[in-house]
Design an enzyme around this catalytic site. Structure first.
Site, mmCIF file in Angstrom:
data_model
loop_
_atom_site.group_PDB
_atom_site.id
_atom_site.type_symbol
_atom_site.label_atom_id
_atom_site.label_comp_id
_atom_site.label_asym_id
_atom_site.label_seq_id
_atom_site.Cartn_x
_atom_site.Cartn_y
_atom_site.Cartn_z
ATOM 1 C CE LYS A 27 5.926 -3.771 -0.060
ATOM 2 N NZ LYS A 27 5.564 -2.945 -1.207
ATOM 3 C CG ASP A 58 3.948 3.039 -0.337
ATOM 4 O OD1 ASP A 58 4.891 2.583 0.308
ATOM 5 O OD2 ASP A 58 3.408 2.441 -1.285
ATOM 6 C CD GLN A 107 4.657 -3.716 -4.622
ATOM 7 O OE1 GLN A 107 4.233 -3.491 -3.480
ATOM 8 N NE2 GLN A 107 5.937 -3.707 -4.898
HETATM 9 N N1 GUN Z 1 7.442 -0.993 -5.508
HETATM 10 C C1 GUN Z 1 8.732 -1.098 -5.076
HETATM 11 N N2 GUN Z 1 8.860 -0.504 -3.869
HETATM 12 C C2 GUN Z 1 7.644 -0.014 -3.544
HETATM 13 C C3 GUN Z 1 7.152 0.711 -2.414
HETATM 14 O O1 GUN Z 1 7.865 1.029 -1.458
HETATM 15 N N3 GUN Z 1 5.815 1.016 -2.469
HETATM 16 C C4 GUN Z 1 5.032 0.700 -3.513
HETATM 17 N N4 GUN Z 1 3.750 1.063 -3.458
HETATM 18 N N5 GUN Z 1 5.457 0.043 -4.569
HETATM 19 C C5 GUN Z 1 6.761 -0.303 -4.581
#
Ligand code: GUN
Length: 284
Positions: A52, A119, A96
């Site tokens: 990311k 998100d 996360q």
């Molecule tokens: N962990 C795995 N995929 C994601 C996601 O799309 N967002 C977040 N915040 N955590 C994750």
């Protein structure tokens, strides 16, 4: 069978996003900003977070990763989020997931200002999204919709089956497909006869979280298969990535399918970048 090349679609979208971010940054005098909070040292999460971070830098989004120790307490996590809520340089805050088990995920997510939630995981954003008025759409499901759009896959009136009911993938996927006028069936681990449903479907989105779970025999001839799964597998001593679907079986049977890797995966991050930029524009 048409290979739905998510990596290619993702690269095209990121190119145009990068140009738009450049123009916006010139005009506004600042860059969109995303801060990711990673608690603990889950190896898979560390890899995702690093992807990311790099993706942000490539398209001109200011990115910061805050790493907190595994034994971080709720109050400290909330304080970290609250400081970011007040920081004008930060347009998106991503906690996360999964968090270590002693932390309350919902409480952490609800601390994020919904206007800074790329998100779409706060209750406010889930509500807006399900009502069809979301400021942002869930990243992975929206990435799937972008792939379907790029390849002009007809959706209206089609029968779609989504396998998996997670808050991050299955449920929002159900929502986007019904908004696109599909007739959607949501299946999950307690579905009595999964095959009965998948064999009827024109489009199947598989987010079951089970490696190589479904193959040719589970699908109708000519179906469109979207594989959201990603798993590591040892083959001849080498690490290989596989999905929830046995992709190799689909040739000559499915009309189109996403591979793993290079299918849905890259689109999730692309949609996160897009959402962060959209939130930055909303904040001005
Ligand atoms: N962990 C795995 N995929 C994601 C996601 O799309 N967002 C977040 N915040 N955590 C994750």
């Amino acid at each position: 069978m048409l290979k739905l090349d998510g990596l290619m679609v993702s690269n095209k979208l990121r190119e145009s996003l990068s140009e738009n971010i450049e123009k916006w940054s010139q005009a506004s005098g600042r860059r969109p900003g995303l801060t990711v909070i990673l608690v603990g040292n889950d190896p898979a999460s560390e890899v995702y977070v690093s992807h990311k971070h790099k993706a942000c830098q490539k398209v001109g989004i200011q990115s910061e990763v805050i790493k907190l120790a595994h034994d971080t307490q709720m109050e400290q996590l909330k304080q970290t989020i609250e400081t970011l809520n007040l920081d004008k340089q930060v347009d998106g805050i991503l906690v996360q997931l999964p968090l270590p088990s002693h932390l309350n995920e919902r409480e952490a997510l609800e601390t994020i200002n919904p206007k800074k939630d790329p998100d779409a995981l706060t209750i406010e954003n889930i509500g807006l999204f399900f009502g069809g008025e979301g400021r942002v759409k869930s990243c992975t499901p929206n990435g799937v919709m972008e792939i379907l759009k790029y390849y002009d896959i007809p959706l209206s009136g089609k029968k779609a089956v989504v396998i998996g009911r997670s808050k991050i993938v299955g449920l929002p996927m159900f929502n986007l497909l019904q908004q696109a006028n599909c007739t959607v069936t949501l299946c999950h681990s307690r579905t009595a006869d999964l095959k009965e449903h998948t064999l009827e479907a024109d489009i199947v989105v598989v987010a079951a979280g089970k490696p190589e779970f479904l193959g040719k025999d589970d699908f109708k001839k000519g179906a469109v298969i979207i594989d959201v799964g990603i798993h590591r597998k040892q083959v001849d001593g080498k690490n290989k990535l596989v999905g929830d679907v046995r992709y190799d079986e689909l040739e000559g049977w499915a009309s189109a399918a996403t591979p793993v890797p290079k299918g849905v995966g890259p689109m999730t991050i692309t949609m996160l970048l897009k959402n962060t930029f959209d939130l930055a524009r909303d904040q001005g």
